[in-house]
Design an enzyme around this catalytic site. Structure first.
Site, PDB file in Angstrom:
ATOM      1  N   THR A  27      28.724  13.497  83.894  1.00 25.07           N
ATOM      2  CA  THR A  27      28.252  12.613  84.967  1.00 25.07           C
ATOM      3  C   THR A  27      28.767  11.186  84.786  1.00 25.07           C
ATOM      4  OG1 THR A  27      26.171  12.289  83.749  1.00 25.07           O
ATOM      5  CG2 THR A  27      26.172  13.938  85.506  1.00 25.07           C
ATOM      6  N   ARG A  35      21.256  20.219  88.479  1.00 24.66           N
ATOM      7  CA  ARG A  35      19.851  20.420  88.818  1.00 24.66           C
ATOM      8  C   ARG A  35      19.093  19.172  89.265  1.00 24.66           C
ATOM      9  NH1 ARG A  35      21.435  24.263  85.477  1.00 24.66           N
ATOM     10  NH2 ARG A  35      20.639  26.365  85.827  1.00 24.66           N
ATOM     11  N   HIS A 122      31.154  28.104  79.313  1.00 21.09           N
ATOM     12  CA  HIS A 122      31.132  28.583  80.696  1.00 21.09           C
ATOM     13  C   HIS A 122      32.527  28.580  81.320  1.00 21.09           C
ATOM     14  CE1 HIS A 122      26.703  27.130  80.559  1.00 21.09           C
ATOM     15  NE2 HIS A 122      26.788  28.405  80.234  1.00 21.09           N
ATOM     16  N   CYS A 130      45.461  35.663  87.750  1.00 20.93           N
ATOM     17  CA  CYS A 130      45.589  36.622  88.847  1.00 20.93           C
ATOM     18  C   CYS A 130      44.803  37.886  88.518  1.00 20.93           C
ATOM     19  CB  CYS A 130      47.060  36.955  89.067  1.00 20.93           C
ATOM     20  SG  CYS A 130      47.327  38.272  90.281  1.00 20.93           S
ATOM     21  N   CYS A 133      47.769  40.933  88.284  1.00 15.28           N
ATOM     22  CA  CYS A 133      48.733  41.032  87.176  1.00 15.28           C
ATOM     23  C   CYS A 133      48.294  40.274  85.924  1.00 15.28           C
ATOM     24  CB  CYS A 133      50.106  40.521  87.611  1.00 15.28           C
ATOM     25  SG  CYS A 133      50.193  38.721  87.886  1.00 15.28           S
ATOM     26  N   CYS A 152      48.508  34.731  93.890  1.00 17.78           N
ATOM     27  CA  CYS A 152      49.613  34.820  92.941  1.00 17.78           C
ATOM     28  C   CYS A 152      50.915  34.961  93.726  1.00 17.78           C
ATOM     29  CB  CYS A 152      49.409  36.021  92.031  1.00 17.78           C
ATOM     30  SG  CYS A 152      50.743  36.306  90.849  1.00 17.78           S
ATOM     31  N   THR A 193      22.240  17.250  77.786  1.00 13.71           N
ATOM     32  CA  THR A 193      21.816  18.585  78.215  1.00 13.71           C
ATOM     33  C   THR A 193      20.305  18.712  78.096  1.00 13.71           C
ATOM     34  OG1 THR A 193      21.923  20.963  77.737  1.00 13.71           O
ATOM     35  CG2 THR A 193      22.307  19.473  75.882  1.00 13.71           C
ATOM     36  N   SER A 194      19.707  19.405  79.039  1.00 14.09           N
ATOM     37  CA  SER A 194      18.257  19.635  79.025  1.00 14.09           C
ATOM     38  C   SER A 194      17.908  20.875  78.217  1.00 14.09           C
ATOM     39  CB  SER A 194      17.743  19.786  80.452  1.00 14.09           C
ATOM     40  OG  SER A 194      18.405  20.862  81.098  1.00 14.09           O
ATOM     41  N   ASN A 216      19.593  12.293  75.355  1.00 11.97           N
ATOM     42  CA  ASN A 216      19.403  12.788  76.718  1.00 11.97           C
ATOM     43  C   ASN A 216      18.404  11.896  77.431  1.00 11.97           C
ATOM     44  OD1 ASN A 216      20.224  14.969  78.542  1.00 11.97           O
ATOM     45  ND2 ASN A 216      18.059  15.506  78.588  1.00 11.97           N
TER      46      ASN A 216
END
Length: 243
Positions: A27, A35, A122, A130, A133, A152, A193-194, A216
């Protein structure tokens, strides 16, 4: 010794720092979180659908056009730059420390800053492949069809981002690397992070050292003996560390 001086001392004497970061790291570069009131999950999607539904694996398979419309509008930020936190972690590496960056973010800003050891729990928008392939493409190499779907050029297969959609497993290599680095680190910094997103949030239990710093804006459910807690903006704490 006040908290910031204690953290500076911990960092000075640490050989291996594990940095576990969430949306609050990004951020500061102008990327919205998920959130909060202004976050991605609370923005209108233009559909009678939630953002979580659109960025799920079943929805992607069913309606790639709507998925990519939302994805490029809300999750891809090609013009943002690394901020003080990203640069500070790289600086610590340049000083000879091992810094393992474990991130829940998908923006690749840590790599842009020059960090060498980054685990994407993540995935990353910087890596795309692709579905036909398997060839990989960077964000700049994507070629979209008339519907805005990346294709592709070799076989016209859909090129999807290597991010973890709802309903998919976390990337195994990154998870393994993150756990191993947490187990060997002598300082853990949890920032921005929460700790509400699982299974990622549970990984910090793999750290068995006695030096933990938490940064945080809101309180988070983490309690370790002697942990340092900074309930403030990450950027403000980083500026004090840099000084």
């Amino acid at each position: 010794m006040d908290k910031i001086e204690t953290l500076k001392d911990w960092i000075k004497h640490a050989q291996h720092i594990a940095f576990f970061g969430g949306a609050g790291v990004s951020t500061e570069s102008g990327i919205p979180d998920f959130r909060s009131a202004e976050g991605i999950y609370n923005q209108p999607t233009g559909q009678h659908l939630s953002a979580e539904m659109i960025i799920s694996a079943p929805f992607f398979n069913q309606d790639p056009k709507t998925f990519f419309d939302f994805y490029f509008d809300n999750l891809v930020f090609p013009n943002v730059s690394p901020n003080t936190t990203h640069k500070y972690l790289r600086h610590l590496e340049q000083e000879g420390k091992r810094v393992s960056v474990i991130t829940q973010n998908i923006d690749s800003l840590h790599e842009q800053a020059g960090s060498q050891e980054v685990y994407h729990l993540h995935g990353s928008v910087g890596d795309n492949y692709c579905l036909t392939c398997g060839k990989h493409y960077t964000l700049d190499e994507l070629e979209k069809d008339a519907d805005g779907i990346p294709r592709c050029p070799e076989d016209q297969g859909i090129v999807r981002p290597a991010i973890t959609l709802y309903g998919e497993q976390l990337p195994e290599a990154d998870v393994t690397g993150a756990i191993m680095s947490l187990r060997s680190a002598d300082l853990l910094i949890v920032a921005g992070t929460s700790l509400q997103v699982y299974p990622a949030a549970g990984f910090i239990d793999e750290f068995h050292g006695d030096k933990v710093a938490v940064i945080n804006q809101t309180a988070i459910p983490m309690h370790r003996p002697n942990q340092l807690v900074f309930q403030s903006k990450l950027g403000d704490v980083m500026k004090e560390l840099v000084e």
